[in-house]
Design a protein around this motif. Structure first.
Motif, PDB file in Angstrom:
ATOM      1  N   MET A 117      -6.685   6.337  -1.622  1.00 47.31           N
ATOM      2  CA  MET A 117      -6.977   7.647  -0.275  1.00 47.31           C
ATOM      3  C   MET A 117      -7.377   7.215   0.432  1.00 47.31           C
ATOM      4  O   MET A 117      -7.985   7.607   1.400  1.00 47.31           O
ATOM      5  CB  MET A 117      -7.074   9.262  -0.873  1.00 47.31           C
ATOM      6  CG  MET A 117      -5.683  10.476  -1.581  1.00 47.31           C
ATOM      7  SD  MET A 117      -6.676  11.153  -1.804  1.00 47.31           S
ATOM      8  CE  MET A 117      -5.348  12.098  -3.746  1.00 47.31           C
TER       9      MET A 117
ATOM     10  N   MET B  10      -5.623   7.604  -7.368  1.00 49.43           N
ATOM     11  CA  MET B  10      -5.275   8.393  -6.532  1.00 49.43           C
ATOM     12  C   MET B  10      -6.389   8.474  -5.652  1.00 49.43           C
ATOM     13  O   MET B  10      -6.304   7.970  -4.081  1.00 49.43           O
ATOM     14  CB  MET B  10      -4.874   9.979  -6.943  1.00 49.43           C
ATOM     15  CG  MET B  10      -3.104   9.039  -7.600  1.00 49.43           C
ATOM     16  SD  MET B  10      -2.706  10.929  -8.257  1.00 49.43           S
ATOM     17  CE  MET B  10      -2.860  11.914  -7.005  1.00 49.43           C
ATOM     18  N   PHE B  11      -7.494   8.602  -6.258  1.00 57.65           N
ATOM     19  CA  PHE B  11      -8.693   8.895  -4.995  1.00 57.65           C
ATOM     20  C   PHE B  11      -8.910   7.867  -4.748  1.00 57.65           C
ATOM     21  O   PHE B  11      -9.215   7.250  -3.271  1.00 57.65           O
ATOM     22  CB  PHE B  11     -10.152   9.399  -5.894  1.00 57.65           C
ATOM     23  CG  PHE B  11      -9.474  10.403  -5.437  1.00 57.65           C
ATOM     24  CD1 PHE B  11     -10.314  11.426  -4.600  1.00 57.65           C
ATOM     25  CD2 PHE B  11     -10.433  11.371  -7.155  1.00 57.65           C
ATOM     26  CE1 PHE B  11     -10.008  13.064  -4.239  1.00 57.65           C
ATOM     27  CE2 PHE B  11     -10.408  12.604  -6.939  1.00 57.65           C
ATOM     28  CZ  PHE B  11     -10.295  13.583  -6.004  1.00 57.65           C
TER      29      PHE B  11
ATOM     30  N   PHE C  92       0.485  -1.094  -0.032  1.00 59.27           N
ATOM     31  CA  PHE C  92       0.151   0.563   0.325  1.00 59.27           C
ATOM     32  C   PHE C  92       1.227   1.295  -0.160  1.00 59.27           C
ATOM     33  O   PHE C  92       0.423   1.973  -0.800  1.00 59.27           O
ATOM     34  CB  PHE C  92      -1.026  -0.132   1.453  1.00 59.27           C
ATOM     35  CG  PHE C  92      -1.855   1.409   1.354  1.00 59.27           C
ATOM     36  CD1 PHE C  92      -2.642   1.539   0.276  1.00 59.27           C
ATOM     37  CD2 PHE C  92      -1.553   2.476   2.427  1.00 59.27           C
ATOM     38  CE1 PHE C  92      -3.574   2.689   0.516  1.00 59.27           C
ATOM     39  CE2 PHE C  92      -1.903   3.506   2.424  1.00 59.27           C
ATOM     40  CZ  PHE C  92      -3.085   3.427   1.950  1.00 59.27           C
ATOM     41  N   ARG C  93       1.624   1.130   1.105  1.00 54.04           N
ATOM     42  CA  ARG C  93       3.337   1.982   0.365  1.00 54.04           C
ATOM     43  C   ARG C  93       3.568   2.810  -0.787  1.00 54.04           C
ATOM     44  O   ARG C  93       3.640   3.776  -0.962  1.00 54.04           O
ATOM     45  CB  ARG C  93       3.691   2.146   1.971  1.00 54.04           C
ATOM     46  CG  ARG C  93       4.584   3.127   2.939  1.00 54.04           C
ATOM     47  CD  ARG C  93       5.344   2.790   3.714  1.00 54.04           C
ATOM     48  NE  ARG C  93       4.835   1.996   4.651  1.00 54.04           N
ATOM     49  CZ  ARG C  93       5.684   1.246   5.972  1.00 54.04           C
ATOM     50  NH1 ARG C  93       6.484   0.379   5.231  1.00 54.04           N
ATOM     51  NH2 ARG C  93       4.348  -0.090   6.566  1.00 54.04           N
TER      52      ARG C  93
ATOM     53  N   ILE D  18      -0.150  12.942 -19.463  1.00 54.67           N
ATOM     54  CA  ILE D  18      -0.611  13.874 -19.777  1.00 54.67           C
ATOM     55  C   ILE D  18      -0.352  15.066 -19.480  1.00 54.67           C
ATOM     56  O   ILE D  18      -0.102  15.338 -20.513  1.00 54.67           O
ATOM     57  CB  ILE D  18      -1.664  14.210 -18.429  1.00 54.67           C
ATOM     58  CG1 ILE D  18      -2.444  12.703 -17.729  1.00 54.67           C
ATOM     59  CG2 ILE D  18      -2.589  15.207 -18.925  1.00 54.67           C
ATOM     60  CD1 ILE D  18      -3.958  12.000 -18.829  1.00 54.67           C
TER      61      ILE D  18
ATOM     62  N   GLU E 290       0.947   3.880  -2.495  1.00 59.00           N
ATOM     63  CA  GLU E 290       0.876   5.837  -2.582  1.00 59.00           C
ATOM     64  C   GLU E 290       1.625   6.381  -2.852  1.00 59.00           C
ATOM     65  O   GLU E 290       1.927   7.413  -3.452  1.00 59.00           O
ATOM     66  CB  GLU E 290       1.406   5.538  -0.955  1.00 59.00           C
ATOM     67  CG  GLU E 290      -0.386   5.979  -0.382  1.00 59.00           C
ATOM     68  CD  GLU E 290      -0.013   6.427   1.254  1.00 59.00           C
ATOM     69  OE1 GLU E 290      -1.242   6.923   1.610  1.00 59.00           O
ATOM     70  OE2 GLU E 290       0.926   5.803   2.225  1.00 59.00           O
TER      71      GLU E 290
ATOM     72  N   GLY F 158      -6.212   9.971 -18.384  1.00 59.76           N
ATOM     73  CA  GLY F 158      -6.089  10.789 -16.969  1.00 59.76           C
ATOM     74  C   GLY F 158      -7.390  10.594 -16.048  1.00 59.76           C
ATOM     75  O   GLY F 158      -6.918  10.533 -14.637  1.00 59.76           O
ATOM     76  N   ALA F 159      -8.536  10.270 -16.494  1.00 57.13           N
ATOM     77  CA  ALA F 159      -9.825   9.670 -15.475  1.00 57.13           C
ATOM     78  C   ALA F 159      -9.463   9.082 -14.406  1.00 57.13           C
ATOM     79  O   ALA F 159      -9.313   8.768 -13.242  1.00 57.13           O
ATOM     80  CB  ALA F 159     -10.791   9.852 -15.921  1.00 57.13           C
TER      81      ALA F 159
ATOM     82  N   MET G 185       0.950  10.327 -14.385  1.00 57.17           N
ATOM     83  CA  MET G 185       0.298  11.781 -14.887  1.00 57.17           C
ATOM     84  C   MET G 185       1.355  11.887 -16.026  1.00 57.17           C
ATOM     85  O   MET G 185       1.019  12.822 -16.645  1.00 57.17           O
ATOM     86  CB  MET G 185       0.451  12.779 -13.899  1.00 57.17           C
ATOM     87  CG  MET G 185      -0.835  12.955 -12.772  1.00 57.17           C
ATOM     88  SD  MET G 185      -2.387  13.386 -14.155  1.00 57.17           S
ATOM     89  CE  MET G 185      -2.562  15.220 -13.716  1.00 57.17           C
ATOM     90  N   LEU G 186       2.565  11.031 -15.913  1.00 57.09           N
ATOM     91  CA  LEU G 186       3.593  11.191 -17.373  1.00 57.09           C
ATOM     92  C   LEU G 186       3.513  11.962 -18.402  1.00 57.09           C
ATOM     93  O   LEU G 186       2.879  13.338 -19.431  1.00 57.09           O
ATOM     94  CB  LEU G 186       4.364  10.459 -17.143  1.00 57.09           C
ATOM     95  CG  LEU G 186       5.699  10.912 -18.065  1.00 57.09           C
ATOM     96  CD1 LEU G 186       6.825  12.375 -16.950  1.00 57.09           C
ATOM     97  CD2 LEU G 186       6.938   9.598 -17.727  1.00 57.09           C
TER      98      LEU G 186
ATOM     99  N   PRO H 284      -5.120   1.405   5.773  1.00 54.44           N
ATOM    100  CA  PRO H 284      -4.302   0.158   5.582  1.00 54.44           C
ATOM    101  C   PRO H 284      -4.588  -0.356   7.038  1.00 54.44           C
ATOM    102  O   PRO H 284      -3.558  -1.207   7.443  1.00 54.44           O
ATOM    103  CB  PRO H 284      -3.142   1.207   5.341  1.00 54.44           C
ATOM    104  CG  PRO H 284      -3.131   2.309   5.706  1.00 54.44           C
ATOM    105  CD  PRO H 284      -4.093   2.407   5.303  1.00 54.44           C
TER     106      PRO H 284
ATOM    107  N   VAL I 270      -6.712   9.649 -11.938  1.00 48.49           N
ATOM    108  CA  VAL I 270      -6.907  10.855 -11.187  1.00 48.49           C
ATOM    109  C   VAL I 270      -8.120   9.701  -9.825  1.00 48.49           C
ATOM    110  O   VAL I 270      -8.380   9.366  -8.957  1.00 48.49           O
ATOM    111  CB  VAL I 270      -7.989  11.639 -11.277  1.00 48.49           C
ATOM    112  CG1 VAL I 270      -8.974  12.431 -10.399  1.00 48.49           C
ATOM    113  CG2 VAL I 270      -7.817  12.809 -11.988  1.00 48.49           C
TER     114      VAL I 270
ATOM    115  N   ARG J 210       1.267   8.956  -8.549  1.00 46.97           N
ATOM    116  CA  ARG J 210       0.995  10.729  -9.584  1.00 46.97           C
ATOM    117  C   ARG J 210       1.868  10.437 -10.374  1.00 46.97           C
ATOM    118  O   ARG J 210       1.466  11.275 -11.815  1.00 46.97           O
ATOM    119  CB  ARG J 210       1.761  11.314  -8.024  1.00 46.97           C
ATOM    120  CG  ARG J 210       3.173  10.688  -7.377  1.00 46.97           C
ATOM    121  CD  ARG J 210       4.041  11.342  -6.400  1.00 46.97           C
ATOM    122  NE  ARG J 210       4.225  12.948  -6.228  1.00 46.97           N
ATOM    123  CZ  ARG J 210       3.946  13.379  -6.090  1.00 46.97           C
ATOM    124  NH1 ARG J 210       2.212  13.099  -5.420  1.00 46.97           N
ATOM    125  NH2 ARG J 210       3.959  15.277  -5.842  1.00 46.97           N
ATOM    126  N   TRP J 211       3.172   9.175 -10.611  1.00 48.26           N
ATOM    127  CA  TRP J 211       3.653   9.425 -11.629  1.00 48.26           C
ATOM    128  C   TRP J 211       3.302   9.445 -13.215  1.00 48.26           C
ATOM    129  O   TRP J 211       3.076   9.332 -13.878  1.00 48.26           O
ATOM    130  CB  TRP J 211       4.950   8.874 -11.959  1.00 48.26           C
ATOM    131  CG  TRP J 211       5.842   9.045 -10.293  1.00 48.26           C
ATOM    132  CD1 TRP J 211       6.517   8.862  -8.824  1.00 48.26           C
ATOM    133  CD2 TRP J 211       7.269   9.783 -10.379  1.00 48.26           C
ATOM    134  NE1 TRP J 211       6.771   9.248  -8.368  1.00 48.26           N
ATOM    135  CE2 TRP J 211       7.437   9.939  -9.440  1.00 48.26           C
ATOM    136  CE3 TRP J 211       7.338  10.716 -12.241  1.00 48.26           C
ATOM    137  CZ2 TRP J 211       8.509  11.647  -9.432  1.00 48.26           C
ATOM    138  CZ3 TRP J 211       8.202  11.893 -11.528  1.00 48.26           C
ATOM    139  CH2 TRP J 211       8.769  12.314 -10.383  1.00 48.26           C
TER     140      TRP J 211
END
Ligand SMILES: [Zn+2]
Ligand SMILES: [Zn+2]
Lengths: 209, 215
Positions: free
Chosen positions: B197, B193-194, B144-145, B158, B148, B186-187, B155-156, B201, B190, B152-153
């Motif tokens: 979040m 990522m949600f 899980f870590r 995009i 997290e 892109g969706a 997004m490259l 854990p 996102v 984000r990577w």
């Protein structure tokens, strides 16, 4: 902070109850059950983070006001800034992407730097920052969405792709973004929410006396 | 692997709750619905509310959007000499063939490997949590870590499409256009990522506790 009674903390990843112990500078405390990093003793966290944040703020302005790179084809030259790219995509009708880039590369880093300054500058000057809970929550909420380092890699990949077909001239903002990425990483590394809450506790405790 | 000491107590098993904003540990009654952190005023929850359901919803939506993201055109490139329509994968293959191996590998990791890793890992974590599995909680937490950290990577691509589409608008000489797959991809980024979040854990560790935790 040394005279505070040992507090209970719960690991944010496995909820194990543990006692908060003082650390030597530069050391980290990790959870004994799952290994998550619980807190660090970041040396001089408030001062350093503030310094990196202010420098990053200036660089952020610079990086956004100059072209990242330009291409030249038979005398025709076309340059681009970050906001210019967002605007161009909006005009081309690819609005979802335009908004995503606008938020992750411009709005969130901007909010991050602003919130950090709004918290750390008053703390440095010795008073309790106004609406500090709002800023602490903002920072925590937007933290995953700031992607300056990913954008920087995107710039490099685009650069390589473009050099196959065009003559590419690197712009001033290219270097600014590179440096900005480093400064934001440095600010994130020296930032410690725990230190800020401890400092706030101390200050609010003194006010009550 | 790691011997599990069932005598070890979680905060929730002791009626203590750690604030998700400031991490202050405070006592919280199990029966009142809304209690607030005494330090920062955030609403206290033993566990993220509705974590598993919300995470499933986001993961399923991402699986669905992942299909158009890979089948549709990500980027159209037109110039005097040639005209190409690239999906995510064909874009990587083209990079590889034209000799940009480094970039091909980077784009492959960001656009193909990481989204798949995230979707499969979240599915695995959700199922293991729902089955109240005792299997290697430490490794699952570590997984899980990792999610997290790397999410984000994705997004490259995009950013690359944005920069190229905005810059290369030279009329008949060369034009780059963002395709419909960019929006779908892109969706996916996102939403995953949600989803990450939303996943809590601590649910991995709850089955190791004697007491049940409800929130
Ligand atoms: Zn832990
Ligand atoms: Zn709190």
């Amino acid at each position: 902070m040394a005279d505070r009674p040992a507090q209970l903390i719960a690991c944010h990843e496995c909820d194990l109850l543990q006692r908060d112990i003082p650390l030597n500078p530069g050391c980290t405390a990790s959870c004994r059950r799952c290994g998550a990093v619980l807190y660090r003793n970041a040396t001089d966290s408030i001062n350093r983070t503030l310094a990196y944040t202010l420098a990053a703020g200036i660089l952020f302005l610079v990086a956004n006001s100059f072209p990242i790179f330009s291409i030249e084809v038979s005398g025709d030259r076309s340059a681009i800034t970050l906001f210019g790219a967002v605007h161009a995509l909006w005009e081309q009708g690819v609005r979802t992407i335009s908004v995503m880039v606008f938020i992750t590369a411009i709005v969130v880093p901007c909010l991050e730097l602003f919130s950090l300054t709004a918290l750390l500058l008053p703390l440095k000057l010795g008073f309790v920052p106004p609406s500090y809970t709002l800023f602490m929550r903002t920072l925590q909420f937007i933290e995953p969405w700031g992607m300056v380092e990913v954008f920087m890699l995107g710039v490099l990949v685009s650069l390589v792709k473009l050099t196959n077909n065009f003559r590419v001239i690197p712009g001033f903002a290219l270097y600014s973004f590179g440096l900005l990425t480093l400064l934001i990483a440095a600010a994130a590394a020296s930032f410690s929410a725990r230190d800020i809450w401890n400092r706030l506790d101390e200050m609010l405790g003194e006010e009550e006396l | 692997m790691t011997p599990v000491d069932s005598g070890i107590a979680s905060a929730a098993a002791n009626g203590l709750c750690s604030c998700h904003v400031c991490r202050l540990v405070s006592r919280r009654s199990r029966f009142s619905r809304h209690e607030h952190c005494p330090r920062c005023g955030a609403t206290l929850h033993f566990r993220k509310p509705g974590s598993v359901q919300r995470c499933w919803a986001l993961v399923i939506a991402s699986y669905i959007l992942y299909i158009p993201a890979n089948l549709l055109v990500m980027m159209e490139t037109g110039s005097l000499i040639n005209y190409r329509k690239d999906t995510i994968v064909s874009g990587v293959v083209h990079l590889w063939k034209t000799g940009s191996w480094m970039i091909a590998v980077i784009v492959f990791i960001a656009s193909v490997a990481i989204p798949l890793l995230k979707l499969f890992s979240l599915t695995f974590l959700l199922i293991s949590v729902q089955r109240r599995s005792h299997w290697r909680p430490r490794q699952r937490t570590r997984l899980f870590r990792l999610l997290e950290a790397v999410g984000r990577w994705s997004m490259l691509d995009i950013y690359v499409v944005t920069l190229l589409a905005a810059l290369v608008q030279l009329g008949s000489l060369a034009v780059v256009k963002a395709g419909p797959a960019a929006v779908a991809f892109g969706a996916v980024v996102v939403l995953t990522m949600f989803a990450t979040m939303q996943f809590d854990p601590r649910l991995i560790w709850d089955p190791l506790q004697k007491e049940d935790i409800h929130d």
